[in-house]
Design a protein around this motif. Sequence first.
Motif, PDB file in Angstrom:
ATOM      1  N   THR A 140       0.907  -1.288  -0.174  1.00  0.00           N
ATOM      2  CA  THR A 140      -0.142  -0.087   0.102  1.00  0.00           C
ATOM      3  C   THR A 140       0.807   1.173   0.090  1.00  0.00           C
ATOM      4  OG1 THR A 140      -1.958  -0.923   1.206  1.00  0.00           O
ATOM      5  CG2 THR A 140      -1.710   1.481   1.328  1.00  0.00           C
ATOM      6  N   TYR A 141       1.860   1.281   0.862  1.00  0.00           N
ATOM      7  CA  TYR A 141       2.848   2.459   1.069  1.00  0.00           C
ATOM      8  C   TYR A 141       3.594   2.590  -0.298  1.00  0.00           C
ATOM      9  CZ  TYR A 141       1.423   2.448   6.076  1.00  0.00           C
ATOM     10  OH  TYR A 141       0.795   2.385   7.130  1.00  0.00           O
ATOM     11  N   ARG A 142       3.905   1.639  -1.025  1.00  0.00           N
ATOM     12  CA  ARG A 142       4.652   1.761  -2.119  1.00  0.00           C
ATOM     13  C   ARG A 142       3.806   2.165  -3.160  1.00  0.00           C
ATOM     14  NH1 ARG A 142       7.453  -4.023  -0.662  1.00  0.00           N
ATOM     15  NH2 ARG A 142       9.284  -3.247   0.574  1.00  0.00           N
ATOM     16  N   GLN A 143       2.665   1.602  -3.232  1.00  0.00           N
ATOM     17  CA  GLN A 143       1.772   2.132  -4.320  1.00  0.00           C
ATOM     18  C   GLN A 143       1.479   3.390  -4.311  1.00  0.00           C
ATOM     19  OE1 GLN A 143      -2.243   0.579  -4.625  1.00  0.00           O
ATOM     20  NE2 GLN A 143      -1.915   0.084  -6.913  1.00  0.00           N
ATOM     21  N   VAL A 144       1.019   3.705  -3.301  1.00  0.00           N
ATOM     22  CA  VAL A 144       0.460   5.179  -3.288  1.00  0.00           C
ATOM     23  C   VAL A 144       1.656   6.419  -3.581  1.00  0.00           C
ATOM     24  CG1 VAL A 144      -1.448   4.569  -1.451  1.00  0.00           C
ATOM     25  CG2 VAL A 144       0.682   5.480  -0.602  1.00  0.00           C
ATOM     26  N   LEU A 145       2.761   6.090  -2.954  1.00  0.00           N
ATOM     27  CA  LEU A 145       3.809   6.990  -3.309  1.00  0.00           C
ATOM     28  C   LEU A 145       4.156   6.897  -4.916  1.00  0.00           C
ATOM     29  CD1 LEU A 145       6.193   6.037  -0.466  1.00  0.00           C
ATOM     30  CD2 LEU A 145       4.853   8.318  -0.607  1.00  0.00           C
ATOM     31  N   TRP A 146       4.003   5.809  -5.633  1.00  0.00           N
ATOM     32  CA  TRP A 146       4.147   5.700  -6.809  1.00  0.00           C
ATOM     33  C   TRP A 146       3.145   6.478  -7.747  1.00  0.00           C
ATOM     34  CZ3 TRP A 146       1.108   3.737 -10.888  1.00  0.00           C
ATOM     35  CH2 TRP A 146       1.558   3.736 -12.039  1.00  0.00           C
TER      36      TRP A 146
END
Length: 214
Positions: free
Chosen positions: A62-68
Amino acid sequence: MKHITFHLDFISPYAYLAFEHLPQALEGLSHSVTYRPVLLGALLKQHGQLGPAEIPSKRAWTYRQVLWLGQAHGIAIDLPASHPYNPLPHLRLALATTTDGDINRHVAETIFRDVWQGGGEAGDAARLAALAARLRLQRDPASEEVKAQLKANTEEAVARGIFGVPTCEVDGRQFWGFDGLAMMRDYLRGNPWFEGPDWEAAPRRPALLRSSNR
């Protein structure tokens, strides 16, 4: 003109991203929007779900995707110093700016950006006090009236079948998630698919019942 209700909880990075992207998603369309705070944790509990941050591998994704997603769509986003955090003060603060259950875009923007830009501690008491000073409060955020309003908003969302945020509701149809904005735009542009059989028929097939003994 179509009216959209945007259900949100400030704890959700997807709600923040969808909020920021909404004007672009609705560009060129005749519409109005109201923003309605709800308690995501209560929605998840009602439907027997864990939050993304409660599953370690999903939390990381989740954290990786939202930053991307932020960099892909040109939306400024920084993870708060601690997450998840208790969103109740932010939700109650938002509802204290109005006399009913909906807030305006300025209030939503002010709170969302305080949480999701800068990387600070969202629940810090001094930051919450500074945030409150930037808003025009019409009610006491700690009042029973405001607490009851948040509960009523959430219960109404549950009754309407809303299971997460962000959820945009228009004409009784619900579009969930950041990626649901494109689907909602397609509906608002009049794609006849939404009046065809697939929308109504898709959820009507039987589900495989799994035995708890397996």
